[in-house]
Design a protein around this motif. Structure first.
Motif, PDB file in Angstrom:
ATOM      1  N   PRO A 278      11.381  -6.707   3.962  1.00  0.00           N
ATOM      2  CA  PRO A 278      10.000  -6.389   3.683  1.00  0.00           C
ATOM      3  C   PRO A 278      10.025  -4.705   2.842  1.00  0.00           C
ATOM      4  O   PRO A 278       9.504  -4.325   1.912  1.00  0.00           O
ATOM      5  N   SER A 279      10.760  -3.819   3.708  1.00  0.00           N
ATOM      6  CA  SER A 279      10.767  -2.294   3.343  1.00  0.00           C
ATOM      7  C   SER A 279      11.440  -2.255   2.096  1.00  0.00           C
ATOM      8  O   SER A 279      11.517  -1.171   1.531  1.00  0.00           O
ATOM      9  N   GLU A 280      12.202  -3.196   1.593  1.00  0.00           N
ATOM     10  CA  GLU A 280      13.133  -2.895   0.219  1.00  0.00           C
ATOM     11  C   GLU A 280      12.812  -3.683  -0.829  1.00  0.00           C
ATOM     12  O   GLU A 280      13.368  -3.416  -1.878  1.00  0.00           O
ATOM     13  N   ILE A 281      11.860  -4.585  -0.777  1.00  0.00           N
ATOM     14  CA  ILE A 281      11.479  -5.363  -1.764  1.00  0.00           C
ATOM     15  C   ILE A 281      10.036  -5.095  -2.547  1.00  0.00           C
ATOM     16  O   ILE A 281       9.813  -5.339  -3.759  1.00  0.00           O
ATOM     17  N   PHE A 282       9.331  -4.032  -2.239  1.00  0.00           N
ATOM     18  CA  PHE A 282       8.278  -3.244  -2.788  1.00  0.00           C
ATOM     19  C   PHE A 282       8.218  -2.460  -3.847  1.00  0.00           C
ATOM     20  O   PHE A 282       9.268  -1.317  -3.613  1.00  0.00           O
ATOM     21  N   PRO A 283       8.026  -2.729  -5.204  1.00  0.00           N
ATOM     22  CA  PRO A 283       7.863  -1.472  -6.146  1.00  0.00           C
ATOM     23  C   PRO A 283       7.346  -0.599  -5.676  1.00  0.00           C
ATOM     24  O   PRO A 283       6.117  -0.381  -4.665  1.00  0.00           O
ATOM     25  N   LEU A 284       7.449   0.654  -6.095  1.00  0.00           N
ATOM     26  CA  LEU A 284       7.009   2.065  -5.595  1.00  0.00           C
ATOM     27  C   LEU A 284       5.349   2.162  -5.811  1.00  0.00           C
ATOM     28  O   LEU A 284       4.737   2.645  -4.545  1.00  0.00           O
ATOM     29  N   GLU A 285       4.775   1.463  -6.907  1.00  0.00           N
ATOM     30  CA  GLU A 285       3.473   1.452  -6.920  1.00  0.00           C
ATOM     31  C   GLU A 285       2.615   0.805  -6.005  1.00  0.00           C
ATOM     32  O   GLU A 285       1.560   1.143  -5.672  1.00  0.00           O
ATOM     33  N   ILE A 286       3.148  -0.190  -5.122  1.00  0.00           N
ATOM     34  CA  ILE A 286       2.493  -0.806  -4.222  1.00  0.00           C
ATOM     35  C   ILE A 286       3.201  -0.541  -2.755  1.00  0.00           C
ATOM     36  O   ILE A 286       2.977  -1.425  -1.733  1.00  0.00           O
ATOM     37  N   ARG A 287       4.285   0.107  -2.661  1.00  0.00           N
ATOM     38  CA  ARG A 287       4.972   0.154  -1.473  1.00  0.00           C
ATOM     39  C   ARG A 287       4.075   0.630  -0.039  1.00  0.00           C
ATOM     40  O   ARG A 287       4.568  -0.226   0.944  1.00  0.00           O
ATOM     41  N   SER A 288       3.427   1.513  -0.253  1.00  0.00           N
ATOM     42  CA  SER A 288       2.581   2.090   0.948  1.00  0.00           C
ATOM     43  C   SER A 288       1.646   0.725   1.325  1.00  0.00           C
ATOM     44  O   SER A 288       1.499   0.407   2.393  1.00  0.00           O
ATOM     45  N   ALA A 289       1.017   0.186   0.321  1.00  0.00           N
ATOM     46  CA  ALA A 289       0.138  -1.054   0.733  1.00  0.00           C
ATOM     47  C   ALA A 289       0.807  -2.347   1.334  1.00  0.00           C
ATOM     48  O   ALA A 289       0.540  -2.702   2.401  1.00  0.00           O
ATOM     49  N   GLY A 290       1.940  -2.466   0.695  1.00  0.00           N
ATOM     50  CA  GLY A 290       2.850  -3.664   1.198  1.00  0.00           C
ATOM     51  C   GLY A 290       3.290  -3.547   2.283  1.00  0.00           C
ATOM     52  O   GLY A 290       3.373  -4.356   3.248  1.00  0.00           O
ATOM     53  N   GLN A 291       3.860  -2.405   2.879  1.00  0.00           N
ATOM     54  CA  GLN A 291       4.448  -1.824   4.047  1.00  0.00           C
ATOM     55  C   GLN A 291       3.203  -1.802   5.174  1.00  0.00           C
ATOM     56  O   GLN A 291       3.542  -2.334   6.027  1.00  0.00           O
ATOM     57  N   ALA A 292       2.125  -1.431   4.843  1.00  0.00           N
ATOM     58  CA  ALA A 292       0.997  -1.478   5.699  1.00  0.00           C
ATOM     59  C   ALA A 292       0.698  -2.873   6.070  1.00  0.00           C
ATOM     60  O   ALA A 292       0.493  -3.099   7.194  1.00  0.00           O
ATOM     61  N   ILE A 293       0.629  -3.809   5.146  1.00  0.00           N
ATOM     62  CA  ILE A 293       0.394  -5.253   5.447  1.00  0.00           C
ATOM     63  C   ILE A 293       1.399  -5.906   6.206  1.00  0.00           C
ATOM     64  O   ILE A 293       1.116  -6.440   7.174  1.00  0.00           O
TER      65      ILE A 293
END
Length: 383
Positions: A278-293
């Motif tokens: 999960p930490s390596e698949i998110f584009p920068l623009e949603i990385r914080s939201a994705g990791q929070a989920i």
């Protein structure tokens, strides 16, 4: 006091789980990202082992204050984290986001060990420009083009907890005592599983960037499934549906071996990969939201499983292992069909593997693919 302390601890653990995997993924070169990111999981397994050793040792203190030493001991890693964080540099992504492009390039050159970082730096610039166009990451992560990442951010931590690992690690002394070990023996058995946990995580670090994420996921899932079925069969034969009976030393040792095989499989697959992927698949623009989920789902189901395990053990008895085994089968099939290989893929070019996937490609627009010029990624990396 204890409840307030646990609340504060929850905040600290949540912040750490949110930031550390992303930090490591942003700092690491693509070819070493898996191994370096798994250092996070290795530290967790070492911490679990140390905690088990401390608990075993303090349990020998007959004066009754051993539990205080256990609580005091938790302040040691917290202090190390506080001091260590003061010396951590910012990631190139973070520096670019805040407008320090020259510092970002120098930092990228430093962490890559070469001055030839123009291609990767340009990818970071493009990703930053894209992210600045996104004003509401929590709203945008619901868009179809982020569907693969959103599904993985929910499914992977959900499945990770339904492997049943926290049942084993949290309640190992209770479980081993239930099947015939004494108090001290059950604590020592928990220590043994802790040692296995650490060693298997080291194996994962050595293999993840060589053999890839999918292979470890699939192999680990298969081994966990077999181990859980055999543990359920052995306990079922010895205790039956009544849950009443006794277990010989030989059978108890067999259960311990099977549990160790299960823990080893988790520790080189779903344990570290549940944080890495999960930490390596998110584009920068949603990385914080994705990791929070990702972190929130993980912690939510850690809490739920921890609360209901003893009740489930009382009612389901040996069937509990079949219950978790069924989930392991489902999650292994999920990985086989829906998770593409992410090894050696630069983090800002990750959309290329989603675009090439049989199921997810329909969600990824062509303009969302960064690095289309071909630098840093060959066709063999996206199959």
């Amino acid at each position: 006091m204890l409840i307030i302390g646990r609340l504060l601890l929850g905040v600290g653990v949540g912040f750490a789980n949110q930031s550390v995997p992303v930090y490591l993924s942003e700092m690491a070169p693509a070819k070493l990202r898996g191994a370096l990111n798994m250092g996070f999981q290795l530290a967790i397994t070492i911490g679990i082992l140390v905690a088990q050793l401390v608990n075993y040792g303090t349990n020998q203190i007959k004066e009754g204050y051993g539990w205080r030493i256990s609580l005091y001991g938790a302040a040691v890693p917290a202090f190390i984290m506080i001091v260590g964080s003061l010396f951590l540099p910012d990631t190139p992504n973070s520096l670019i986001e805040r407008g320090h492009q020259e510092k970002a390039k120098k930092m990228l050159q430093k962490v890559r060990g070469t001055d030839n970082v123009d291609d990767e730096f340009q990818d970071l610039i493009e990703a930053s420009e894209t992210s600045k166009q996104v004003q509401h990451p929590w709203r945008n992560i619901m868009e179809p083009k982020y569907r693969p990442q959103l599904i993985m951010a929910i499914a992977i931590p959900f499945f990770q907890q339904l492997t049943g690992i926290n049942v084993i690690m949290f309640y190992a002394p209770v479980l081993f005592k239930t099947i015939g070990f004494g108090d001290d023996a059950s604590l020592m058995s928990a220590v043994i599983t802790g040692v296995v946990n650490v060693l298997a995580t080291v194996i994962s670090i050595l293999c993840v960037d060589k053999y890839g994420r999918r292979l470890l996921f699939l192999q680990g899932g298969s081994q966990m499934l077999i181990s859980q079925i055999l543990v359920g069969v052995v306990i079922g034969l010895q205790f039956g549906t009544s849950g009443v009976g006794s277990m010989s030393k030989g059978y108890a040792n067999l259960v311990l071996i099977l549990v160790c095989l299960y823990v080893a499989a988790f520790a080189w697959s779903w344990g570290p990969l549940g944080w890495l992927v999960p930490s390596e698949i998110f584009p920068l623009e949603i990385r914080s939201a994705g990791q929070a989920i990702n972190v929130s789902v993980n912690m939510l189901f850690t809490f739920i499983i921890g609360q209901v395990f003893l009740t489930m053990l009382c009612y389901m008895k040996f069937g509990l292992f079949f219950f978790f085994g069924g989930w392991v089968l489902i999650m292994t099939l999920f990985i086989y069909f829906f998770l593409p290989e992410t090894k050696n893929v630069p983090i800002e070019e990750m959309n290329r593997i989603w675009k090439s996937h049989w199921f997810w490609n329909k969600y990824i627009p062509d303009e969302a693919v960064i690095g289309g010029g071909g630098h840093g990624l060959s066709n063999k990396n996206v199959t």
